[in-house]
Design a protein around this motif. Sequence first.
Motif, mmCIF file in Angstrom:
data_model
loop_
_atom_site.group_PDB
_atom_site.id
_atom_site.type_symbol
_atom_site.label_atom_id
_atom_site.label_comp_id
_atom_site.label_asym_id
_atom_site.label_seq_id
_atom_site.Cartn_x
_atom_site.Cartn_y
_atom_site.Cartn_z
ATOM 1 N N CYS A 160 -6.642 -1.802 -0.192
ATOM 2 C CA CYS A 160 -5.832 -2.158 0.971
ATOM 3 C C CYS A 160 -6.753 -2.586 2.108
ATOM 4 O O CYS A 160 -7.674 -1.846 2.472
ATOM 5 C CB CYS A 160 -4.981 -0.964 1.400
ATOM 6 N N LEU A 212 -2.281 0.613 -4.514
ATOM 7 C CA LEU A 212 -1.485 -0.581 -4.264
ATOM 8 C C LEU A 212 -0.481 -0.760 -5.394
ATOM 9 O O LEU A 212 -0.859 -0.786 -6.558
ATOM 10 C CB LEU A 212 -2.380 -1.820 -4.162
ATOM 11 N N CYS A 223 0.830 -1.185 0.000
ATOM 12 C CA CYS A 223 0.000 0.000 0.000
ATOM 13 C C CYS A 223 0.876 1.251 0.000
ATOM 14 O O CYS A 223 1.771 1.391 0.842
ATOM 15 C CB CYS A 223 -0.913 -0.006 1.214
#
Length: 133
Positions: free
Chosen positions: A50, A58, A36
């Motif tokens: 995430c 991400l 992330c």
Amino acid sequence: MNPPAPRGVAVTPEHRSPALAHRAGLGRGELCYQRCAHCAAAVFPPRTLCPDCGTQKLGWELSTGDGTVYATTVVRGRDGAHNVVLVDLDDGFRMMSRVEGPAPEDVAIGDRVRFRTTADGDTAVFEPKEDAR
């Protein structure tokens, strides 16, 4: 927003799915996971959000492939026995797989293992790490 494909992979329609992008990495013998950009959490299995903070930011990273067996069990069936393990990867995520090589009952919690793919390049498995213990 589509997540980017793993490093070195051209973005094609199949890579718009995080699961397909992960499988493409396996086909190259790589264990890819997401990280992330907002909270820095390692994310596995691949997904579009995430699980810690909910962002879509991400990015893909390449795992070192080294880890430690967190849990193990032996499954016995008509075709013999095999193990099922949870491995804590040094990269910060946990995954379910199996350890190939030793007898299923010889795999122990705390064993150091290293990632590899099966011969068909379709499945992530682990083997004992040579320099372990």
